[in-house]
Design a protein around this motif. Sequence first.
Motif, PDB file in Angstrom:
ATOM      1  N   LYS A 169       0.690  -1.053   0.037  1.00 48.23           N
ATOM      2  CA  LYS A 169      -0.135  -0.143   0.003  1.00 48.23           C
ATOM      3  C   LYS A 169       0.801   1.358  -0.133  1.00 48.23           C
ATOM      4  O   LYS A 169       1.999   1.315   0.662  1.00 48.23           O
ATOM      5  CB  LYS A 169      -0.726  -0.011   1.258  1.00 48.23           C
ATOM      6  CG  LYS A 169      -2.157  -0.930   1.212  1.00 48.23           C
ATOM      7  CD  LYS A 169      -2.818  -0.668   2.357  1.00 48.23           C
ATOM      8  CE  LYS A 169      -4.251  -1.689   2.342  1.00 48.23           C
ATOM      9  NZ  LYS A 169      -5.018  -1.422   3.427  1.00 48.23           N
ATOM     10  N   TYR A 171       1.185   5.290   1.385  1.00 52.18           N
ATOM     11  CA  TYR A 171       0.615   6.191   2.498  1.00 52.18           C
ATOM     12  C   TYR A 171       1.405   7.501   2.248  1.00 52.18           C
ATOM     13  O   TYR A 171       2.550   7.737   1.628  1.00 52.18           O
ATOM     14  CB  TYR A 171       1.121   5.687   3.616  1.00 52.18           C
ATOM     15  CG  TYR A 171       0.292   4.306   4.039  1.00 52.18           C
ATOM     16  CD1 TYR A 171      -0.721   3.950   4.904  1.00 52.18           C
ATOM     17  CD2 TYR A 171       1.203   3.005   3.542  1.00 52.18           C
ATOM     18  CE1 TYR A 171      -1.444   2.855   4.782  1.00 52.18           C
ATOM     19  CE2 TYR A 171       0.472   1.745   4.052  1.00 52.18           C
ATOM     20  CZ  TYR A 171      -0.657   1.595   4.548  1.00 52.18           C
ATOM     21  OH  TYR A 171      -1.511   0.665   4.965  1.00 52.18           O
ATOM     22  N   VAL A 177      -0.768   5.031   9.943  1.00 53.81           N
ATOM     23  CA  VAL A 177      -0.793   3.645   9.226  1.00 53.81           C
ATOM     24  C   VAL A 177      -1.218   2.516  10.209  1.00 53.81           C
ATOM     25  O   VAL A 177      -0.842   2.627  11.300  1.00 53.81           O
ATOM     26  CB  VAL A 177       0.591   3.368   8.905  1.00 53.81           C
ATOM     27  CG1 VAL A 177       0.614   1.825   8.246  1.00 53.81           C
ATOM     28  CG2 VAL A 177       1.106   4.432   7.965  1.00 53.81           C
ATOM     29  N   SER A 183      -0.698   1.049  15.332  1.00 53.96           N
ATOM     30  CA  SER A 183      -0.797   2.257  14.416  1.00 53.96           C
ATOM     31  C   SER A 183       0.224   3.135  14.783  1.00 53.96           C
ATOM     32  O   SER A 183       0.843   3.229  15.925  1.00 53.96           O
ATOM     33  CB  SER A 183      -2.161   2.791  14.867  1.00 53.96           C
ATOM     34  OG  SER A 183      -3.404   2.213  14.830  1.00 53.96           O
ATOM     35  N   SER A 185       2.940   6.495  12.678  1.00 50.19           N
ATOM     36  CA  SER A 185       3.184   7.343  11.432  1.00 50.19           C
ATOM     37  C   SER A 185       4.600   7.680  11.088  1.00 50.19           C
ATOM     38  O   SER A 185       5.433   7.383  12.186  1.00 50.19           O
ATOM     39  CB  SER A 185       2.479   8.781  11.751  1.00 50.19           C
ATOM     40  OG  SER A 185       3.089   9.335  12.962  1.00 50.19           O
TER      41      SER A 185
END
Length: 807
Positions: A169, A171, A177, A183, A185
Motif C-alpha cells: 500500500k 501512504y 498507518v 498504529s 506514522s
Amino acid sequence: MEEISKTQRKLLTQEIDYFKIAKILLSRWYWIAASVGLTVIISYTYLWYTPKTYASSGTLKIEEKKSEISDIITVMSVPDRGPSKIQSITTVLQSRNLILNAIKKLDYRISFYLMGRVRTTELYPAKPLDIDLIKFDSLNFYHDQISFKSVNQNSFELTYAIAGKEVQKKYDYGSTVDIGPTSFSIKYPGVLSKNTTYLFKFNIPEDYINRVRGGLQMGETAKNSNIIGLQVTDSNPQFASDILNNIMTEYVTFDRNQKAQSASQMIDFIDSQLSFLSTEVKGSENSIEKYKKKSKIVDISTASSKSTTQAAEIESSQALLKIQLIALDQLKDQITREKNNVNFNFTNIGTTNPTLELAITKLDNLIQERDALLKTYNADSKPIIDINQKLLQIKVTALNNIKDMRSGIEKNMDFLNGQLAQVNEALMAMPAAQRDMVSLQRDFEINDKVYSFLSEKKLEAQISRAGILPGATIIELSQPNFAAVSPNERDIHRSAIILGLAIGLGLIIVVRVLNPYIYDKETIESLTTIPILGVIRKFQDPIDEDNSEILALIKPRSIFAESVRSVRTNLNFLSSEKQHKVICVTSEVAGEGKSFVAVNLSSTLSLIDKKVILIGADLRRSRLHKTFRVNNDKGLSNYLAHQIEMEDIILHSEHKNLDFIPSGPVPPNPSELLHSERMRVLIDQLKLKYDIVMIDTAPIGLVSDAIPLISMSDINVFVIRSGKSKFYAASIPQRISQEYQLNNTVIVLNAYAEEVLHSRYYTTKFSGEGAGSHYYYYSDYSGYEDSGYYLNDEKSPWWKIGRWFKK
C-alpha cells in the motif's frame, strides 16, 4: 640348470626417487591450480553470502568491598560469600530478569534493516526513519517485518504480510498507518534513493532475550583470579557492545541490592516494631498526664522512682528478648521455605551467633549453586541429589542453632521474670494512688526505652545500607569491535587453499591408483625379471592404420628411429654365437604394436647388410600385406596347406635386403598349421638364405598360435605398449619362460612417450646381486629432444611442467 637359474632371478632393487615424485605432482600443476582456484572462488562466495559476526568483550572484577562508614559505627556484618563464586555469578549474569533489565536500557522498540542484493543488514543504532507509535500494545502488536520504499516527497510504499498474504500500500508522510493492532506514522526522512529499501519491525524486550543469551559467553580469565571475562557475539558490533555494557552495569546494581537486602530486611523488621511502640509510647504518656490531673500527683517518691526504673529496665530487657524471639521465628520460617538469601543479622538487636551466620552463608551459596546446576541437570540427577543432601544437613544445623538460641532466650526470660516479681512485691507496698502512678510511669519508660533502642538500631542499619558497596567492579567497558570474528576470512582462505591443494594432489593420486596401464620401463622392471631390450619412442606424426610407411626409414634422424636402432643393437648381442637368427615378435593382445615393431626392426636390420625376411605368422588378423601394399591371395597359409612352395610366397620389398612373406588367406585351422612340421622346415630353409628370420605372430594372450614359433625361435621379443598394455601383461613373458624353460625372452616397450603423471616414482638400481649380463643398456631418450642430435618435431605443450625440467 643354468637356464633355470636365469629364469629365477630376483627383481631389481628400486629406490624411491623424490625428484620423480616432485615431477609427478608438478606434471599436473594445472589440476592443482584449477582446484585451488575453484576452492578460493567458493570461499569468496561463502564469505560474500555469510553474515559476519562480531565480538565485544568486557571485564568484571569480583571482590568484597568495605565502606569507610562501617568503620565508624558498629554495623551488621554482611556474610562473606566465599572466594570467587564464579558459577553463581555467571548464573546471575545469564538470568532472564537481569538480561531483560539490560535490554530495557537500549533503544529496542523499533529495529531497522537495509535490504541488499545479497543479505539484509541491521542498522542499529542508526534510525533512517522517524516513526511515531500511536497505538502499541506490548501483548498484542504486529511482529513481522515491514518493507519501506520511498515513492516521492509526499508518499511512501509499505509491504507487509497479513494472514499469510502480501499487502502493498501507499501512504502519505505523517498519516496514520494501521497494520493489525498497531498504529504508527512516518515523517518525511528527506531525500532517499528510490532503489533503497528499508525494513523495520516493532519489538518488546523479550524478543531480544534469545539473541543476547545465544551470544553471551563468560568465564574466569585465570584460575582463582576473581576476574570474569565477558563476551557477546552478534551480527551488529554496536549492539554487542551496548548490551554487554548494560549487562555488566545491571549486575553491579543487582549485586549491591543483594548485599543491602539484609539491612533492608532489618529496617523493615524494626519499622514494624516501631510502628506499634510509637502508639504505645504516646498512649502511656497521655495516661500519665491524665492520671496526674485526676489524682493531683505531681511526682512519685524517690523510692518509688528507683523501683519503677528497676522494673522498667527488667521489662525493657524482656521486650528486647521477645523481639529476638520474633526475629528467630521469621528466620526459621525462611530456612524452612528455602528462600533465596535467607541471611538475617542479629547484631543490631543484641544477639550474635557465628555458627548460625556461617550456616546461613553456606545455605545461601548452596541454593545459588543448585539454581545454576538446574540449568544443566534434571531435578532427579545425581549432582542435584548431592546438593540437596548438603542443603538438608545445613538446614538441620541452622534449625538446631535457632532452637538452642531460643532456649537460651527463654531461660533469660524466666530469670528476668523472677527479678521482676521481687520488684513488684516492693511496689505493692506503696499506696494505691502512687502504685497506679508507678505502673503508668513504668509502662511509659519501658516503651520509650525500647523505642529509643530500636530507633538507634534502625539508624545504624540505614547508615550501614548506605555504606554498602557492590562486590563487582567493571574493569573494562566494552568497545565496538568492527573486525569480524566469524567467518574468519584468513582461516577460510587458508583452508580453501589447503583443500584445493589436497583435492588437486588427491586427484593426481586417485588417477594414478585407478590407472591399470603400464607407461614406463620402471613399472615393467618392478613386475618382472625378464630383461628389457629397449624402449621405442612413440612416433609423433599421424600413422595410417596399415603402417604402410616404414617410419624408421622415413625419418632416420628422429628420436623414434634412434630408439629403434637402440633395440636393433641390443638384439644383435642376443644369440651372438649364431649366424642366422630366428626372432619371434608377440604381445599379449592386439593393438600393442607387435607388427609395427617387427616391421621397423626388420627395416633397420636390413640397413646393416643383414638379409632379413619378415613372416606374417598371424594367420587370423595379419596386416603385413597392407603394410607392403600387396594382395594377400598367396602366403604362409597356402604354403603350410601344401598348396604352393616356398619360392612362391617370398616377396621382395622396396628396401634392399628386406623380403617378406604375407600371411595368406585365413585358414580354418591356423593353430594346427603353425604346429606342423612344414612350418619348422620352412624356418630351417629360410635360415639358410637369410641372416634374420623375423616372425610376426598372433597375440599370445588371445590364442595359442604363437607357442610353437616361440619354441623354435632364437629370440622372443614380447611387446608391451606404453599406455595400452595392462600390468598383467608384464607377467606373461616370465610365465612363458618358466613354463617352456626359455632364457631367450626379452621385452620391448613400444610407443613410449614420457607421461610423468603415470610414471613410477622409483629408480632402478643396476648394481648388486642379480645385476650384470642379464640386462641391457638402453635409453628412453627423455629430456634429449632438444640436444641437437635429432630432427624431432615433438614439442611439449606449454602447460606441461616437464618441458621446463628438460630446459
